[in-house]
Scaffold this motif. Structure first.
Motif, PDB file in Angstrom:
ATOM      1  N   LYS A 128       0.964  -1.529   0.153  1.00  0.00           N
ATOM      2  CA  LYS A 128      -0.445   0.217   0.170  1.00  0.00           C
ATOM      3  C   LYS A 128       1.327   0.899  -0.100  1.00  0.00           C
ATOM      4  N   TYR A 129       2.357   1.535   0.748  1.00  0.00           N
ATOM      5  CA  TYR A 129       2.603   2.645   0.867  1.00  0.00           C
ATOM      6  C   TYR A 129       4.026   2.928   0.194  1.00  0.00           C
ATOM      7  N   VAL A 130       4.294   1.557  -0.378  1.00  0.00           N
ATOM      8  CA  VAL A 130       5.057   1.109  -2.093  1.00  0.00           C
ATOM      9  C   VAL A 130       5.421   2.809  -2.696  1.00  0.00           C
ATOM     10  N   PRO A 131       3.990   3.166  -2.809  1.00  0.00           N
ATOM     11  CA  PRO A 131       4.930   4.422  -3.972  1.00  0.00           C
ATOM     12  C   PRO A 131       5.550   5.571  -3.553  1.00  0.00           C
ATOM     13  N   ARG A 132       4.305   5.380  -2.202  1.00  0.00           N
ATOM     14  CA  ARG A 132       4.383   6.793  -1.417  1.00  0.00           C
ATOM     15  C   ARG A 132       5.707   7.019  -0.642  1.00  0.00           C
ATOM     16  N   PHE A 133       7.045   5.832  -0.591  1.00  0.00           N
ATOM     17  CA  PHE A 133       8.083   6.100  -0.078  1.00  0.00           C
ATOM     18  C   PHE A 133       8.928   5.757  -1.382  1.00  0.00           C
ATOM     19  N   GLN A 134       8.991   5.479  -2.388  1.00  0.00           N
ATOM     20  CA  GLN A 134       9.199   5.808  -3.659  1.00  0.00           C
ATOM     21  C   GLN A 134       9.374   7.282  -3.975  1.00  0.00           C
ATOM     22  N   LYS A 135       8.024   7.957  -3.806  1.00  0.00           N
ATOM     23  CA  LYS A 135       7.833   9.101  -3.662  1.00  0.00           C
ATOM     24  C   LYS A 135       9.302  10.098  -2.907  1.00  0.00           C
ATOM     25  N   LEU A 136       9.122   9.418  -1.670  1.00  0.00           N
ATOM     26  CA  LEU A 136      10.164  10.055  -0.989  1.00  0.00           C
ATOM     27  C   LEU A 136      11.405   9.811  -1.464  1.00  0.00           C
ATOM     28  N   LEU A 137      11.640   8.916  -1.877  1.00  0.00           N
ATOM     29  CA  LEU A 137      12.963   8.709  -2.414  1.00  0.00           C
ATOM     30  C   LEU A 137      13.697   9.825  -3.964  1.00  0.00           C
ATOM     31  N   ARG A 138      13.140  10.203  -4.244  1.00  0.00           N
ATOM     32  CA  ARG A 138      12.553  11.300  -5.095  1.00  0.00           C
ATOM     33  C   ARG A 138      12.995  12.988  -4.301  1.00  0.00           C
TER      34      ARG A 138
END
Length: 224
Positions: free
Chosen positions: A50-60
Motif C-alpha cells: 500500500k505504501y510503496v508508491p509513497r516511499f518511492q515518491k519520498l526517494l525522489r
C-alpha cells in the motif's frame, strides 16, 4: 469449598511489559543494557504494498538520504526491541497526509514521537519529550527549563527552538539541519529523555496508527 470471591483480579499486562520487565526498561533508558530483539518480523504484505508508491515518491526528494540515515539511527537507538514491537507498539508513516506536510512521522499509542520535515533543501525535526527531563529540578514547570542544556546539544544555538504542547509534562523541540539533528541524537541526556518518553507511550497499549505503517521505511529503522 466455596470459591474465594474476595481475591482482587490481576490486571492484564499492557504495552512492552509483555516482553520487558520494568528493570530491563530502566536499564535500557540508562544505556546499561542492549535488549535482545526478535530475529524475524511480523509483516502485512498488503500494508507493505500500500505504501510503496509513497516511499518511492519520498526517494525522489533531495532530502531522502538524510531522512533514511536519521531514521536508521533513531530506530536503533530510541525504540526498544523495534522488531518485536513493530507496528503494534510503534509505527512510521511516509509522507502522511496531514496539514503540516511531514516527510516521515513516528508514532506510538495515540502520540506523535518524532517527525521529519523538508526545510528548503535540508531537513528539520520535531521531537516530543517530557518537560520534566529538561528542567533544573525535574519538575514539569516551564519556568524551570534549563535552556543551556538544549543549546549545547546542537551545532549552532539558532538551530534549536521549543514549544509547549497541550498536556501535562509535555515538551516539544524543533531542530534544524541534518548536522544539528545528528548532534542532538548523539547527546546522552537527549537519548535518555527520548527513550523515557517513547517507553511511556509504547507502554500505554496498542498503537493507534498501525494502518499507516510504512514497512519500506521500517526496513531501514530495524535493519531490514
Amino acid at each position: 469449598m466455596a470459591a474465594d470471591t474476595s481475591t482482587t483480579p490481576r490486571r492484564a499486562t499492557t504495552g512492552l511489559c509483555q516482553f520487558l520487565g520494568l528493570e530491563q526498561q530502566r536499564d535500557w533508558i540508562d544505556g546499561k543494557v542492549d535488549l535482545r530483539d526478535a530475529d524475524g518480523r511480523s509483516e502485512s504484505l498488503e500494508l507493505r504494498l500500500k505504501y510503496v508508491p509513497r516511499f518511492q515518491k519520498l526517494l525522489r526528494h533531495p532530502q531522502a538520504q538524510e531522512v533514511l540515515d536519521i531514521l536508521k539511527f533513531y530506530g536503533q537507538n530510541c525504540i526498544p526491541v523495534p522488531r518485536l514491537s513493530e507496528r503494534h507498539f510503534w509505527s512510521v508513516s511516509c509522507l502522511p497526509s496531514t496539514s503540516d506536510k511531514p516527510l516521515t512521522r513516528v508514532n506510538a499509542s495515540w502520540m506523535e514521537l518524532f517527525t521529519l520535515y523538508a526545510d528548503g533543501e535540508g531537513i528539520r525535526a520535531r521531537f516530543l519529550v517530557h518537560l520534566s527531563d529538561f528542567t533544573a529540578d525535574q519538575s514539569p514547570q516551564q519556568d524551570h527549563l534549563d535552556e543551556d542544556v538544549l543549546k549545547h546539544c546542537v551545532t549552532r544555538p539558532e538551530d534549536i527552538s521549543y514549544f509547549l504542547p497541550r498536556g501535562a509534562d509535555m515538551f516539544g523541540i524543533n531542530v534544524r539541519s541534518s548536522a544539528s539533528i545528528r548532534c542532538f541524537l548523539a547527546a546522552p541526556r537527549i537519548v535518555t529523555a527520548i527513550r523515557t518518553f517513547n517507553l511511556t507511550h509504547m507502554n500505554r497499549g496498542r498503537n493507534a496508527y498501525q494502518g499507516s505503517h510504512c514497512y519500506s521505511l521500517a526496513d531501514v529503522m530495524v535493519g531490514g
